[in-house]
Design an enzyme around this catalytic site. Structure first.
Site, PDB file in Angstrom:
ATOM      1  N   LYS A 120       0.850  -1.201   0.000  1.00 46.41           N
ATOM      2  CA  LYS A 120       0.000   0.000   0.000  1.00 46.41           C
ATOM      3  C   LYS A 120       0.882   1.245   0.000  1.00 46.41           C
ATOM      4  O   LYS A 120       0.606   2.218  -0.703  1.00 46.41           O
ATOM      5  CB  LYS A 120      -0.935  -0.018   1.223  1.00 46.41           C
ATOM      6  CG  LYS A 120      -2.060  -1.037   1.060  1.00 46.41           C
ATOM      7  CD  LYS A 120      -2.835  -1.303   2.341  1.00 46.41           C
ATOM      8  CE  LYS A 120      -3.832  -2.443   2.107  1.00 46.41           C
ATOM      9  NZ  LYS A 120      -4.563  -2.849   3.300  1.00 46.41           N
TER      10      LYS A 120
ATOM     11  N   GLN B  53      -4.837  -1.819   9.540  1.00 39.73           N
ATOM     12  CA  GLN B  53      -4.651  -3.108   8.866  1.00 39.73           C
ATOM     13  C   GLN B  53      -5.224  -4.242   9.727  1.00 39.73           C
ATOM     14  O   GLN B  53      -4.894  -4.352  10.915  1.00 39.73           O
ATOM     15  CB  GLN B  53      -3.149  -3.327   8.602  1.00 39.73           C
ATOM     16  CG  GLN B  53      -2.845  -4.571   7.807  1.00 39.73           C
ATOM     17  CD  GLN B  53      -3.375  -4.512   6.373  1.00 39.73           C
ATOM     18  OE1 GLN B  53      -3.292  -3.501   5.706  1.00 39.73           O
ATOM     19  NE2 GLN B  53      -3.933  -5.614   5.913  1.00 39.73           N
TER      20      GLN B  53
ATOM     21  N   ASP C 110     -11.343   2.655   4.028  1.00 43.83           N
ATOM     22  CA  ASP C 110     -11.734   1.250   3.832  1.00 43.83           C
ATOM     23  C   ASP C 110     -13.255   1.084   3.792  1.00 43.83           C
ATOM     24  O   ASP C 110     -13.755   0.002   3.500  1.00 43.83           O
ATOM     25  CB  ASP C 110     -11.163   0.375   4.957  1.00 43.83           C
ATOM     26  CG  ASP C 110      -9.865  -0.309   4.556  1.00 43.83           C
ATOM     27  OD1 ASP C 110      -9.639  -0.473   3.345  1.00 43.83           O
ATOM     28  OD2 ASP C 110      -9.092  -0.690   5.461  1.00 43.83           O
TER      29      ASP C 110
END
Ligand code: NAP
Length: 278
Positions: free
Chosen positions: A48, A92, A115
């Site tokens: 990422k 994460q 997200d």
């Protein structure tokens, strides 16, 4: 059969984001929180950050020890929420035990929720006017659009009902006017349901779960699943070699949906920047 090349489409999405950032002379910033030492998570976070660097997004990594308490993690989220130079926040997953992801995901400012896991954004996704689309399902939609696969009025069967893939995927396919069925481990006559699909999207996580008899001739088959075979190779949910003889469109694994997820994260970080500057 047309092979759906996620690498090509993800490169196009990232190029679009890069050009937009350059044209406007801005520097969106993504903060990534990584708790513990899970090797796969470290690789995902590294990928990422590389993608951020390639498109002109500043990335900040907050690596916390696995002993981090829930309170410490929430305090970091609060600090990042308050930092006006941080536009997107990503935690994460999975978190090491005993940390609970739910309070953390609900604490992220919905305007920084790249997200799309915050309950506010999930609600918006199922109603109207979602600012963010969850990265993996949004990547699938980008693939369908790129290959001009018509969804309106088509039968779409989704395998899997997780909050990360299956459920939001269904919301997005409904928005594309498909007639959507979600299957899961309790679904009866699953192969027959799948065989009715014009668009079959699999997110189960079992290698070669989708066999050729489950595929309607000419169907678009999108394989979100990733698992590791005993020989160490990556496999999708779909029995690629057999299904390719029957499907009209098919994504490979690797190189299909995987690269799209990170590309859509770049898109969402740019969206987050815009949300904080309007
Ligand atoms: P998950 O939370 O484990 O969900 C798996 C789903 O599959 C569940 O809904 C489960 O049903 C269903 N399932 C399991 N066994 C089944 C069976 N025998 N028949 C029918 N349905 C069955 O997984 P996830 O997070 O959604 O991820 C799914 C896969 O996608 C994994 O391989 C993951 O690695 C991959 N993934 C890829 C990306 C990407 O970037 N490409 C992103 C996210 C995930 P129940 O609900 O009934 O248990």
């Amino acid at each position: 059969m047309t092979l759906i090349e996620g690498k090509t489409v993800s490169a196009a999405v990232k190029e679009r984001v890069k050009k937009e950032i350059e044209r406007r002379g801005i520097e969106p910033c993504l903060a990534v929180i990584l708790v513990g030492d899970d090797p796969a998570s470290q690789i995902y976070v590294g990928n990422k950050q590389k993608a951020c660097a390639a498109v002109g997004i500043r990335s900040l990594k907050y690596k916390l020890p696995k002993e981090t308490t829930q309170e410490e993690l929430l305090a970091l989220v609060d600090r990042l929420n308050a930092n006006e130079n941080v536009h997107g926040i990503l935690c994460q997953l999975p978190l090491p035990k005993p940390l609970d992801k739910r309070p953390v995901l609900s604490r992220i400012d919905p305007k920084k929720d790249v997200d799309c896991f915050h309950p506010y954004n999930v609600g918006k996704l199922w109603s109207s006017g979602a600012a963010f689309l969850p990265c993996t399902p949004a990547g699938v939609i980008e693939l369908l659009n790129y290959y001009n696969i018509d969804c309106a009025g088509k039968r779409c069967v989704i395998l899997g009902r997780s909050n990360i893939v299956g459920k939001p995927m269904a919301a997005l396919m409904l928005k594309k006017d498909a007639t959507v069925t979600i299957c899961h481990s309790k679904t009866a006559n699953l192969p027959a349901v799948c065989a009715e699909a014009d668009i079959l999207i699999s997110a189960v996580g079992i290698a070669r779960f989708v066999t050729a008899d489950m595929v309607k001739p000419g169907a678009a088959v999108i394989d979100v699943g990733i698992s590791r075979l005993p020989d160490g190779k990556l496999s999708g949910d779909v029995d690629f070699e057999k299904v390719k003889e029957k499907a009209g469109y098919l994504t490979p694994v690797p190189g299909g949906c995987g690269p799209m997820t990170i590309a859509m994260l770049m898109q969402n970080t740019l969206t987050a920047y815009d949300l904080q500057h309007t």
